[in-house]
Motif scaffolding. Structure first.
Motif, PDB file in Angstrom:
ATOM      1  N   UNK A  39      94.301  16.351  53.480  1.00  0.00           N
ATOM      2  CA  UNK A  39      94.523  16.627  55.018  1.00  0.00           C
ATOM      3  C   UNK A  39      95.760  17.588  55.131  1.00  0.00           C
ATOM      4  N   UNK A  40      96.158  18.015  54.311  1.00  0.00           N
ATOM      5  CA  UNK A  40      97.239  18.980  54.225  1.00  0.00           C
ATOM      6  C   UNK A  40      96.952  20.346  54.553  1.00  0.00           C
ATOM      7  N   UNK A  41      97.282  21.063  55.505  1.00  0.00           N
ATOM      8  CA  UNK A  41      96.853  22.544  55.878  1.00  0.00           C
ATOM      9  C   UNK A  41      97.372  23.655  55.112  1.00  0.00           C
ATOM     10  N   UNK A  42      98.493  23.074  54.223  1.00  0.00           N
ATOM     11  CA  UNK A  42      99.300  24.155  53.585  1.00  0.00           C
ATOM     12  C   UNK A  42     100.234  25.147  54.612  1.00  0.00           C
ATOM     13  N   UNK A  43     100.306  24.615  55.631  1.00  0.00           N
ATOM     14  CA  UNK A  43     101.177  25.444  56.446  1.00  0.00           C
ATOM     15  C   UNK A  43     102.468  25.661  56.436  1.00  0.00           C
ATOM     16  N   UNK A  44     103.259  24.704  55.856  1.00  0.00           N
ATOM     17  CA  UNK A  44     104.696  24.758  55.283  1.00  0.00           C
ATOM     18  C   UNK A  44     105.609  24.194  56.605  1.00  0.00           C
ATOM     19  N   UNK A  45     105.052  23.807  57.555  1.00  0.00           N
ATOM     20  CA  UNK A  45     105.892  23.502  58.665  1.00  0.00           C
ATOM     21  C   UNK A  45     106.863  22.379  58.123  1.00  0.00           C
ATOM     22  N   UNK A  46     106.492  21.514  57.208  1.00  0.00           N
ATOM     23  CA  UNK A  46     107.307  20.253  57.207  1.00  0.00           C
ATOM     24  C   UNK A  46     108.380  20.722  56.088  1.00  0.00           C
TER      25      UNK A  46
END
Length: 58
Positions: A39-46
């Motif tokens: 499910x991870x979008x690889x956006x790095x927000x976390x």
């Protein structure tokens, strides 16, 4: 790339959970964040919101 949680650094605050746009992060029974890689979008927000730098992208 996918978000990776360092369990030794995670304090279970939930900041990454609140920030994740795909709801890919949850807390396990030990109150440690875990990532559903599918499910991870690889956006790095976390990564940006983690107060203990327990989240990285690999």
């Amino acid at each position: 790339m996918v978000a990776i949680i360092n369990a030794n650094e995670c304090v279970g605050c939930g900041a990454c959970i609140d920030e994740c746009p795909s709801e890919a992060i949850s807390l396990n029974g030990d109150n440690i964040a875990v990532v559903d890689a599918d499910e991870c979008l690889d956006c790095g927000a976390c990564v940006d919101v983690c107060p203990t730098s327990a989240v990285s992208m690999e």
